[in-house]
Design a protein around this motif. Sequence first.
Motif, short mmCIF file in Angstrom:
data_model
loop_
_atom_site.label_atom_id
_atom_site.label_comp_id
_atom_site.label_asym_id
_atom_site.label_seq_id
_atom_site.Cartn_x
_atom_site.Cartn_y
_atom_site.Cartn_z
N GLU A 156 -3.27 -17.77 4.60
CA GLU A 156 -2.50 -18.82 5.27
C GLU A 156 -1.09 -18.47 5.25
N ARG A 157 -0.83 -17.67 3.87
CA ARG A 157 0.64 -17.29 3.78
C ARG A 157 1.02 -16.22 4.49
N TYR A 158 -0.18 -15.26 4.75
CA TYR A 158 0.05 -13.86 5.75
C TYR A 158 -0.64 -13.98 7.07
N ALA A 159 -0.38 -13.03 7.90
CA ALA A 159 -0.88 -12.64 8.88
C ALA A 159 -1.89 -11.67 8.77
N VAL A 160 -3.10 -11.69 8.33
CA VAL A 160 -3.74 -10.72 7.59
C VAL A 160 -4.23 -9.72 8.73
N ALA A 161 -3.83 -8.43 8.25
CA ALA A 161 -4.60 -7.47 9.24
C ALA A 161 -5.89 -6.68 8.57
N ASP A 162 -7.02 -6.99 9.32
CA ASP A 162 -8.23 -6.46 9.15
C ASP A 162 -8.24 -5.13 9.88
N VAL A 163 -7.86 -3.69 8.83
CA VAL A 163 -7.81 -2.61 9.76
C VAL A 163 -8.93 -1.85 9.89
N ASP A 164 -10.26 -2.23 9.84
CA ASP A 164 -11.29 -1.73 10.33
C ASP A 164 -12.41 -2.70 10.62
N SER A 165 -12.59 -2.86 12.07
CA SER A 165 -13.65 -3.88 12.37
C SER A 165 -14.22 -2.99 13.56
N HIS A 166 -15.27 -3.45 14.03
CA HIS A 166 -16.00 -2.71 15.16
C HIS A 166 -16.43 -3.71 16.16
N ILE A 167 -16.48 -3.33 17.35
CA ILE A 167 -17.19 -4.03 18.57
C ILE A 167 -18.38 -3.19 18.95
N ILE A 168 -19.65 -4.16 19.32
CA ILE A 168 -20.56 -3.69 19.53
C ILE A 168 -20.62 -3.44 21.22
N ASN A 215 0.60 2.10 0.46
CA ASN A 215 -0.43 2.94 1.21
C ASN A 215 -1.72 2.18 1.42
N LEU A 216 -1.70 0.96 0.67
CA LEU A 216 -3.18 0.35 0.63
C LEU A 216 -3.29 -0.94 1.70
N MET A 217 -4.31 -0.98 2.63
CA MET A 217 -4.49 -2.17 3.49
C MET A 217 -5.89 -2.88 3.19
N PHE A 218 -6.28 -3.93 4.06
CA PHE A 218 -7.32 -4.62 3.82
C PHE A 218 -8.13 -4.28 5.17
N GLU A 219 -9.68 -4.53 4.72
CA GLU A 219 -10.56 -4.29 5.95
C GLU A 219 -11.85 -5.38 5.91
N THR A 220 -12.46 -5.56 6.61
CA THR A 220 -13.85 -6.21 6.60
C THR A 220 -14.93 -5.42 6.90
N ASP A 221 -14.84 -4.50 7.91
CA ASP A 221 -15.97 -3.60 8.65
C ASP A 221 -16.94 -4.59 9.27
N PHE A 222 -16.56 -5.81 9.66
CA PHE A 222 -17.30 -6.52 10.61
C PHE A 222 -17.81 -5.86 11.81
N PRO A 223 -18.94 -5.72 12.35
CA PRO A 223 -20.04 -6.64 11.87
C PRO A 223 -21.36 -5.70 11.42
N HIS A 224 -20.78 -4.82 10.64
CA HIS A 224 -21.68 -3.93 10.05
C HIS A 224 -22.50 -4.34 8.82
N ALA A 225 -23.58 -3.91 8.38
CA ALA A 225 -24.35 -4.53 7.37
C ALA A 225 -23.71 -4.44 5.96
N GLN A 227 -7.22 -7.68 14.17
CA GLN A 227 -8.38 -6.87 13.81
C GLN A 227 -8.10 -5.39 14.63
N VAL A 228 -7.93 -4.25 13.88
CA VAL A 228 -8.23 -3.08 14.52
C VAL A 228 -9.71 -2.65 14.93
N MET A 229 -9.80 -1.98 16.26
CA MET A 229 -11.26 -2.02 16.64
C MET A 229 -11.66 -0.44 16.57
N TYR A 230 -12.67 -0.25 16.21
CA TYR A 230 -13.27 1.14 16.26
C TYR A 230 -14.73 1.25 16.96
N PRO A 231 -14.97 2.23 17.66
CA PRO A 231 -16.38 2.21 18.12
C PRO A 231 -17.26 2.38 17.38
#
Length: 400
Positions: free
Chosen positions: A13-25, A340-350, A111-115
């Motif tokens: 809530e304090r920051y606009a969190v960037a999830d720098v690795d997610s995927h779209i099916i 040099n460090l960032m945050f990701e979720t890897d959504f929606p992988h296992a 969210q940054v989107m990867y194939p």
Amino acid sequence: MPDQRTAGAAMCERYAVADVDSHIIEPADLWTSRVPSKWGDLVPHVKFHERRQEDYWYIGDRKLYGVGAFAQAGWPEWPPSHPKRLADALPAAIDPKERLAYMDEVGVYYQVMYPNILGFHSHRFLNQMPRELATECVRAYNDWITEFCSADARRLVPMTMLPFWDIDESVAEMRRAHEMGHKGVLFAARYDKAGFPRLIDDYWEPVLSQAQEMGLSMNFHVGFLATDDELKGAVDQSKKIDFTKESALVLLGNAQNIAEVVLSGVCHRYPDLKFVSVENGAGWLPFLGESMDWQWLNVGAHKEYPERMLPSEYMRRQIYGMYWFERKSVRAVIDQLEDNLMFETDFPHATSLSPGPASESPSPREVMERSLGGLPEETIGKVLQHTATELYHLDPPERD
């Protein structure tokens, strides 16, 4: 610094969190609706697999994987079980409006989107179809992901796939995608594995120099350009112990990519070009920097290349990493590579930060708090928002 009114609020809530690795099916008609029908079944398509009772991706008669194999977030059964049809997957995995609502729920702004298919099966596009068709498939994907992200172009961030088998087409596609709003490039450091020159070769100069000029980062995603044998450990989840071992080791795979661009002289040659290790964790980065420094000095490389900095100095200047499940090792990364460090979720992988009936994962909100709690506010802001928004040139969040 965050607004003082929200200083006691949760990090997301304090920051606009960037999830720098997610995927779209990818939808079943991604390519069949965009690529000329003259190519027939060579166009990636989905058909029902009778024996497995599952929808599968195919190129020609070669089976790739089930349409839901990478959509296990929220699935009620443990891997390797996964949705058999796209309609069975979590809606946020396939629909942009649902994705935005899910992001709000878990405390993520960008969210940054990867194939998936192009990311994990690029060798199939390279080897199992004419180059002209493969290039058309890349363009079609870049068009589609642009359309997907247009649901909120401020928050959904497309990454460019290149037809790396054709330098001129790659340069043209990078320009075209950038004009459509793409913020970075999916790339590899070891194209020599596919029969192309090493990255330091002049062959790649048009791509690297243009990326540097345009301020586009080159992003090394785990599994990209992997062979079928290399992918087996990352995808075959039938044996839990073997999968645990292989998947853990896969997450060290980008060490070779980072060492390649640092030690070959690519970072020295392109001092403003940024390289990102995607979905590989970050705890190994400080060790790699120290290891390369030690060897660099001990073999006398600094005498042979007096114009170069230490490898760890190039890492601090040009190499970025990200984490999702790490806790203790994150502190070591911050100690040496805070910027040099960032945050990701890897959504929606296992392996993603997706709590569920068949997942032990905490929520993204919880991971942020437990991994970064007690650190200086400036550090938290860098890791969760500011490093990513600067690297990917993201627009600031809209204010209420």
